[in-house]
Design an enzyme around this catalytic site. Structure first.
Site, PDB file in Angstrom:
ATOM      1  N   ASP A 118       0.789  -1.238   0.000  1.00 26.56           N
ATOM      2  CA  ASP A 118       0.000   0.000   0.000  1.00 26.56           C
ATOM      3  C   ASP A 118       0.819   1.285   0.000  1.00 26.56           C
ATOM      4  O   ASP A 118       0.324   2.340  -0.366  1.00 26.56           O
ATOM      5  CB  ASP A 118      -0.947   0.014   1.214  1.00 26.56           C
ATOM      6  N   HIS A 119       2.084   1.214   0.394  1.00 27.43           N
ATOM      7  CA  HIS A 119       2.833   2.457   0.604  1.00 27.43           C
ATOM      8  C   HIS A 119       3.610   2.946  -0.619  1.00 27.43           C
ATOM      9  O   HIS A 119       4.148   4.038  -0.593  1.00 27.43           O
ATOM     10  CB  HIS A 119       3.834   2.280   1.751  1.00 27.43           C
ATOM     11  N   ASP A 183       3.676  -1.125  11.608  1.00 28.20           N
ATOM     12  CA  ASP A 183       3.195   0.191  11.212  1.00 28.20           C
ATOM     13  C   ASP A 183       2.529   0.782  12.446  1.00 28.20           C
ATOM     14  O   ASP A 183       1.791   0.091  13.143  1.00 28.20           O
ATOM     15  CB  ASP A 183       2.181   0.074  10.072  1.00 28.20           C
ATOM     16  N   ARG A 471      -1.576  12.206  10.138  1.00 27.12           N
ATOM     17  CA  ARG A 471      -0.335  12.939  10.418  1.00 27.12           C
ATOM     18  C   ARG A 471      -0.218  14.146   9.521  1.00 27.12           C
ATOM     19  O   ARG A 471      -0.589  14.092   8.352  1.00 27.12           O
ATOM     20  CB  ARG A 471       0.879  12.044  10.170  1.00 27.12           C
ATOM     21  N   SER A 666       6.245   7.253  13.116  1.00 20.65           N
ATOM     22  CA  SER A 666       6.161   5.942  12.485  1.00 20.65           C
ATOM     23  C   SER A 666       6.909   4.841  13.230  1.00 20.65           C
ATOM     24  O   SER A 666       7.760   5.089  14.079  1.00 20.65           O
ATOM     25  CB  SER A 666       6.728   6.099  11.078  1.00 20.65           C
ATOM     26  N   ARG A 668       8.817   2.838  11.573  1.00 20.35           N
ATOM     27  CA  ARG A 668       9.893   2.418  10.656  1.00 20.35           C
ATOM     28  C   ARG A 668      11.217   2.220  11.402  1.00 20.35           C
ATOM     29  O   ARG A 668      11.744   3.132  12.014  1.00 20.35           O
ATOM     30  CB  ARG A 668      10.031   3.420   9.500  1.00 20.35           C
TER      31      ARG A 668
HETATM   32  C1  MIC Z   1       3.227   6.388   8.486  1.00 26.69           C
HETATM   33  O1  MIC Z   1       2.030   6.612   8.577  1.00 26.69           O
HETATM   34  O2  MIC Z   1       4.083   7.206   8.843  1.00 26.69           O
HETATM   35  C2  MIC Z   1       3.661   5.061   7.963  1.00 26.69           C
HETATM   36  C3  MIC Z   1       4.314   5.291   6.701  1.00 26.69           C
HETATM   37  O3  MIC Z   1       2.538   4.241   7.737  1.00 26.69           O
HETATM   38  C4  MIC Z   1       4.592   4.436   8.970  1.00 26.69           C
HETATM   39  C5  MIC Z   1       5.268   3.237   8.533  1.00 26.69           C
HETATM   40  C6  MIC Z   1       6.430   3.478   7.670  1.00 26.69           C
HETATM   41  O4  MIC Z   1       7.227   4.368   7.928  1.00 26.69           O
HETATM   42  O5  MIC Z   1       6.593   2.716   6.739  1.00 26.69           O
HETATM   43  C7  MIC Z   1       4.019   4.145  10.325  1.00 26.69           C
HETATM   44  O6  MIC Z   1       3.144   4.844  10.743  1.00 26.69           O
HETATM   45  O7  MIC Z   1       4.518   3.270  11.034  1.00 26.69           O
HETATM   46 FE1  SF4 Z   2      -0.706   4.593   5.013  1.00 31.32          FE
HETATM   47 FE2  SF4 Z   2       0.386   5.276   7.363  1.00 31.32          FE
HETATM   48 FE3  SF4 Z   2      -1.085   7.011   5.945  1.00 31.32          FE
HETATM   49 FE4  SF4 Z   2      -2.245   4.986   7.068  1.00 31.32          FE
HETATM   50  S1  SF4 Z   2      -1.183   6.643   8.128  1.00 31.32           S
HETATM   51  S2  SF4 Z   2      -2.636   5.712   4.997  1.00 31.32           S
HETATM   52  S3  SF4 Z   2      -0.724   3.379   6.865  1.00 31.32           S
HETATM   53  S4  SF4 Z   2       0.856   6.131   5.370  1.00 31.32           S
END
Ligand code: MIC
Ligand code: SF4
Length: 777
Positions: A118-119, A183, A471, A666, A668
């Site tokens: 999805d990313h 995640d 976010r 995140s 990550r």
């Molecule tokens: C996000 O919302 O910041 C992400 C991208 O979903 C991350 C995961 C990532 O960095 O791949 C998260 O929230 O953990």
């Molecule tokens: Fe994707 Fe993270 Fe955004 Fe949710 S918050 S849509 S998992 S990037």
């Protein structure tokens, strides 16, 4: 071309196609066995503690790793081992999680696990084209994930199938269950009564390898919802308000449990939204007790058998009645929110906890100089793309033609799953959006994670967008530091997109229509669940091979996207001397600052390449600039990764210093692996965000905090640093740090850590994975 093809595109074909139909419930046996043991475990815990239990405690005690020894665990103190029921991973984090899992030497995952693509899909022209482009661009990564999944027994959700948390809610989440996911928004599954927690890939790797998963026993925050949402207020406003109360740090180390008549009156997916954004207050997770809305949702998503099973243990899927009657006796903190009085909120810009009720936006925006013209409204994401969200947004979009209005801002939708997308297309919603000029992106993260090829963003103009994501850190959506992003409910986002004005209060204000008449928008209305049921042709699921032993996983040695991992070196057995200060980061330093997403997502499977983004977003305390630090070897200034690579080449370790809530955001683990890979030895901060602190420990780094926060001021730009006490590294025993300043003076400061015995072993071994690897060899 039929609208669906234009919108969805075609799923690419991978190794093996298995059919999936929405009447299928995954892992029913597993769920039944959780329910079977729950009554006994709950009763034992109740007896042990000698008091009624919260829902969180019931779920945690039912998932202890070694159920033989439940104790009265100290909240915020004791590390406890758990046995989660399942693991979920998204493509951007799964690559590293699975590269680590491949080293663990196990033939198959020990618990049901899934990967969701999805990313990595850039939102540009619309779903069909964008998806085709992504599957070409990231073919290597998708093939890798598909074949690793196939080999190790992991369910694979193809690009375009949907966003991890929405797909998990629709298919895998179940009341009373416990899961971890790579995640931070894994917590979304709390909407269906789970304890679902975001972790780094190394934690997921442990659980998939059949090892226990460790968590500090959480503190408990109870949120009592009274009254009932009405008019313009939406579930999103509950969490926007909570974020305003608790701030981005307020939930750290705590599980938030929602209850009360207001909770029961809310949809299951609305509960999901609230839990989802609980990540933004730093909460370990959030959850709700099992109720009729969850039962309805389970049945609507083809999981009647799970609803029946949950009904059989309903009392255990809620806190004991005494808890709800007298919450302050059982929770560390209780907050009460009256939904009947809740106003729609907008949170932002640049941080999700800056909450402004819509009635105050006019004066607040003026006082702060926020640009008030709304350029783009975006709805969807894993946070807010339920049928209910979309149908309520549609009720507003319909008024555009009915009231002869014109939508002033651009409007974009990222559906959370193919099932939702298919259903809303069938029910005519996409057509209504089409009429207001909306763009429908792929069922994927897209703009929410910076995968948005927004036209003109490179000009870095000051502008405002509103979205229903979670976010809104600087640069997150479009890479432009001057984009002011505000988070609101899909309903409010739609109204503001129609108005084109951040200060428009739909509760009181009118809009001038094309005939010059002042018209008011009617409050949103919609259906919690589709009256005709959900539908989907191909949900995009691919089951793994029954026996994957012959499946080969290929990683090209010259790939720029994937790189097999080499073990990190073990600790040398001595104190650390002659370390250079790499950067003293000032203010907010989220994982987006430490390891940026957007354009860098493509290197998530290649540690050396992604390390070139190390801390490039962090602000250097000494010159207030991003990505410009003193290279102590040359005396000049260089980029952060460039400077660190120079230290690495010279065999010199370094220290990163940070402020409060360092590593917020995140899950990550790249934010921990990159500094580890490049030779940073310690990260010293005023305070850490939970997942990031664990990620650092897992990778064999020193995660340290100032014993006296004022010592942050003692760190100077050209410091050479020693860390003393490591040969006696022990739980609860602080370490010393000597700061040798360039002028020949020095300071010795005390630094704390939260390592337990096991975590100290990780440090000594050079990372947790080195221990698993050894146990297999
Ligand atoms: C996000 O919302 O910041 C992400 C991208 O979903 C991350 C995961 C990532 O960095 O791949 C998260 O929230 O953990
Ligand atoms: Fe994707 Fe993270 Fe955004 Fe949710 S918050 S849509 S998992 S990037």
């Amino acid at each position: 071309m039929p609208i669906s093809e234009k919108i969805r595109g075609k799923f690419p074909k991978f190794v093996e196609i298995a059919n999936y139909s929405i009447s299928m419930a995954f892992d029913l046996d597993l769920i039944q066995s959780v329910y079977q043991r729950m009554p006994e475990r709950v009763a034992a815990a109740r007896q042990l503690l000698g008091r009624p239990l919260t829902l969180t405690e019931k779920i945690l005690y039912s998932h202890l790793w070694d159920n033989a020894a439940p104790q009265s665990f100290g909240r915020g103190k004791d590390y406890v081992d758990f046995a989660p029921d399942r693991v979920a991973m998204q493509d951007a984090t799964a690559q590293m999680a699975l590269l680590q899992f491949m080293q663990a030497g196990r033939p198959k995952v020990a618990v049901p696990s899934t990967v969701h693509c999805d990313h990595l899909i850039t939102a540009k022209t619309g779903a069909g084209e964008d998806l085709t482009k992504a599957t070409q661009e990231s073919a290597e990564v998708y093939d890798f994930l598909a074949s690793v999944s196939n080999k190790y027994g992991i369910g694979f959700w193809k690009p375009g199938a949907g966003i991890i948390h929405q797909v998990v809610l629709e298919n895998y989440a179940f009341p009373g269950g416990m899961m971890i996911g790579t995640d931070s928004h894994t917590v979304n599954a709390g909407g269906l009564g789970m304890i679902a927690i975001g972790v780094g890939g190394a934690d997921a790797c442990d659980v998939m390898a059949g090892l226990p998963w460790e968590l500090k026993w959480p503190k408990l925050i109870g949120i009592k919802l009274t009254g009932k949402l009405n008019g313009w207020a939406a579930p999103k406003d509950v969490i926007l308000k909570v974020a305003g109360i608790l701030t981005v740090k307020g939930g750290t180390g705590a599980i938030v449990e929602y209850f009360g008549e207001g909770a029961n009156a809310m949809s299951c997916t609305g509960k999901g939204t609230i839990c989802n954004m609980g990540a933004e207050i730093g909460a370990t997770t959030s959850t709700f007790g099992y109720d009729d809305s969850m039962e309805r949702y389970l049945r609507a998503t083809g999981r009647e058998a799970i609803a029946d099973a949950a009904n059989g243990v309903r009392e255990h899927l809620n806190a004991d009645p005494e808890v709800y009657a007298n919450p302050s006796a059982y929770f560390d903190e209780v907050i009460e929110i009256n939904l009947s009085e809740l106003e729609p909120h907008l949170n932002g810009p640049f941080t999700p906890d800056l909450a402004t009720p819509i009635s105050k936006m006019k004066e607040t925006a003026a006082a702060n100089g926020w640009p008030t013209k709304v350029e783009v409204g975006l709805i969807g994401s894993c946070t807010n793309s339920s049928y209910e969200d979309i149908s309520r947004a549609v009720s507003l979009a319909k008024q555009v033609s009915q009231k002869n209005l014109k939508t002033k801002a651009e409007y974009m939708i990222t559906p959370g799953s193919e099932q939702v997308r298919y259903t809303i297309e069938r029910d005519g919603f996409l057509e209504v959006f089409d009429q207001i000029g909306a763009k429908v992106f792929a069922n994927a993260c897209g703009p929410c994670i910076g995968m948005w090829d927004r036209m003109g963003a490179e000009k870095q103009e000051k502008n405002t967008i509103v979205h229903s994501f979670n976010r809104n850190f600087a640069k997150r959506a479009d890479g432009n530091p001057n984009t002011y992003a505000f988070v609101g409910s899909p309903e409010l986002v739609t109204a503001l997109a129609i108005a084109g004005d951040l200060t428009f209060n739909p509760l009181t204000d009118t809009l001038l229509n094309e005939n010059g008449e002042a018209v008011k928008l009617d409050p949103p209305s919609g259906d919690e669940l589709p009256t005709r049921g959900f539908a989907v042709e191909d949900a995009g699921y691919q089951a793994p091979a029954v026996d994957g032993s012959q499946v080969e996983v290929k990683v090209a040695p010259n790939s720029s996207r994937l790189q097999l991992l080499d073990p990190f070196a073990a600790w040398e057995g001595t104190d650390l001397n002659n370390l250079k200060l790499l950067i003293k980061a000032k203010g907010k330093c989220t994982t987006d600052h430490i390891s940026m997403a957007g354009p860098w997502l493509k290197f998530r499977g290649h540690l050396d390449n992604i390390s070139n983004n190390l801390l490039i977003g962090a602000i250097n305390f000494f010159n207030e600039k991003a990505n410009e630090v003193k290279n102590q070897l040359t005396g000049g200034y260089d980029t952060v990764p460039g400077t660190q690579r120079a230290y690495k080449a010279a065999g010199i370790g370094s220290v990163v210093v940070g402020d409060e809530n360092y590593g917020e955001g995140s899950s990550r683990e790249h934010a921990a692996m990159e500094p580890r890979h490049l030779g940073v030895r310690a990260v010293l901060v005023k305070s850490f965000a939970r997942i990031h602190e664990t990620n650092l420990k897992k990778q064999g780094m020193l995660a340290l905090t100032f014993a006296d926060k004022a010592d942050y001021d003692k760190i100077q730009e050209a410091d050479t640093i020693s860390i003393l006490g490591l040969t006696e590294f022990a739980p609860n025993k602080p370490l010393q740090m000597v700061l040798n300043h360039a002028d020949g003076s020095s300071d010795t400061i005390t630094v704390n850590h939260s390592y337990n015995d096991q975590q100290i072993e990780w440090f000594k071994a050079g990372g947790a994975l080195n221990i698993i690897r050894k146990s297999v060899a």
